[in-house]
Design an enzyme around this catalytic site. Structure first.
Site, PDB file in Angstrom:
ATOM      1  CB  CYS A 153       6.050   2.134   7.298  1.00 62.28           C
ATOM      2  SG  CYS A 153       5.520   3.464   6.602  1.00 62.28           S
ATOM      3  CG  LEU A 154       6.547   0.984   1.016  1.00 60.06           C
ATOM      4  CD1 LEU A 154       6.054   1.292  -0.233  1.00 60.06           C
ATOM      5  CD2 LEU A 154       7.591  -0.215   1.249  1.00 60.06           C
TER       6      LEU A 154
ATOM      7  CG  HIS B  51       0.188   1.226   7.376  1.00 66.72           C
ATOM      8  ND1 HIS B  51       1.220   0.753   8.291  1.00 66.72           N
ATOM      9  CD2 HIS B  51       0.635   1.750   6.509  1.00 66.72           C
ATOM     10  CE1 HIS B  51       2.317   1.093   8.025  1.00 66.72           C
ATOM     11  NE2 HIS B  51       2.122   1.972   6.901  1.00 66.72           N
ATOM     12  CD  GLU B  52      -0.961   2.376   2.981  1.00 66.69           C
ATOM     13  OE1 GLU B  52      -0.385   3.734   2.908  1.00 66.69           O
ATOM     14  OE2 GLU B  52       0.182   1.535   3.274  1.00 66.69           O
TER      15      GLU B  52
ATOM     16  CD  GLN C 201       3.650   5.758   2.507  1.00 60.19           C
ATOM     17  OE1 GLN C 201       2.507   5.185   2.145  1.00 60.19           O
ATOM     18  NE2 GLN C 201       4.711   4.956   2.988  1.00 60.19           N
TER      19      GLN C 201
ATOM     20  CG  HIS D  98       0.823   6.582   5.745  1.00 59.63           C
ATOM     21  ND1 HIS D  98       1.963   7.058   6.393  1.00 59.63           N
ATOM     22  CD2 HIS D  98       1.082   5.084   5.653  1.00 59.63           C
ATOM     23  CE1 HIS D  98       2.960   6.174   6.281  1.00 59.63           C
ATOM     24  NE2 HIS D  98       2.337   5.122   5.746  1.00 59.63           N
TER      25      HIS D  98
ATOM     26  N   GLY E  73       0.996  -1.233   0.069  1.00 63.59           N
ATOM     27  CA  GLY E  73       0.024   0.001   0.012  1.00 63.59           C
ATOM     28  C   GLY E  73       0.848   1.149  -0.119  1.00 63.59           C
TER      29      GLY E  73
END
Length: 208
Positions: free
Chosen positions: A120-121, A162-163, A74, A166, A69
C-alpha cells in the site's frame, strides 16, 4: 483478447501512462495513522472541473509512487473515489477511475480466496499476505456522473478490493493479526526512507 481495458471497455492501444497524468500535479501521499485514512469517505455529489483536476493529480501521484491504484484519501481528500492502472493475472492492463465505488458481495460458494503479497502506498515499504477473493465487481460512477461497472480477476480484483477498502476507511493492515501488523510496521521502519527517496527521484525525473 484485448490487452487493455479503459474504464472497463476494451481498447486497441493505449498510452504508457493515462493522459490525465499529464495535466496533474503531484500530491503528498498520506500514511497509515493519519485520520483521513481511517474513516469512511464522503460520497462525491459535485461533478465538474474540481473533481476532474483531483483525478488528474491522483493519476500522476500514483505513477510517481509506482502504484497500481490510489484512493482520494491517500492524497488527503475525504471523497469516495479511486484511480487505477493495474494488470490482471493474464497480463491484461486495466486503467481508469471510479467515483463512489461499491464492492458487490460475491457468492461465498463461488469465490476462491487468494493469499498473496499486498502493499500500500500509505504503508511505504511493507508487503504482507492478505487473503482476497479472486474476482471483484465494483459499481459506481465516472467523473461525469455516468454509471460504471468494473470487473476484475486475480491481481486486479485485489486492487479493486484494496482501493474500495480505502474509501470505506480501511487500510489493508486492518485485515492483519496483531503480530502481522507489528511485522508490517517493522518493514515500514526499515524501508520507508528508501521508498520515499525513490518517489522523490521519480518526481524529479518528471520535472526535467
Amino acid at each position: 483478447m484485448p490487452r487493455v481495458f479503459v474504464q472497463g471497455k476494451p481498447v486497441a492501444s493505449y498510452f504508457p501512462h493515462a493522459p490525465e497524468a499529464r495535466r496533474g500535479s503531484v500530491r503528498r501521499i498520506t500514511e497509515t495513522g493519519e485520520a483521513v485514512l481511517h474513516k469512511p469517505c464522503r460520497d462525491v455529489t459535485e461533478f465538474g472541473p474540481e473533481l476532474a483536476a483531483l483525478i488528474d493529480d491522483m493519476f500522476l501521484t500514483m505513477y510517481v509512487a509506482d502504484g497500481a491504484g490510489l484512493a482520494a484519501n491517500q492524497v488527503g481528500v475525504d471523497l469516495s473515489l479511486f484511480v487505477y492502472d493495474c494488470p490482471d493475472d493474464d497480463g491484461v492492463r486495466h486503467v481508469g477511475h471510479i467515483v463512489n465505488p461499491v464492492l458487490e458481495p460475491l457468492d461465498p460458494a463461488g469465490r476462491r480466496l487468494l493469499d498473496d503479497g499486498e502493499g500500500c502506498l500509505s504503508v511505504p515499504g511493507a508487503v504482507m499476505d492478505v487473503p482476497r477473493p479472486d474476482r471483484a465487481v465494483v459499481r459506481g460512477l465516472d467523473r461525469d456522473g455516468n454509471a460504471l461497472v468494473i470487473e476484475g480477476t486475480g491481481y486486479f480484483a485485489r486492487c479493486l478490493a484494496h482501493e474500495t477498502d480505502h474509501v470505506n476507511g480501511q487500510v489493508y493492515m486492518d485485515r492483519l493479526s496483531l503480530r502481522e501488523r507489528r511485522q508490517a510496521l517493522r518493514q515500514v521502519a526499515d524501508r520507508r526512507d528508501e521508498v520515499l527517496a525513490r518517489r522523490a527521484a521519480n518526481e524529479a525525473e518528471l520535472r526535467r
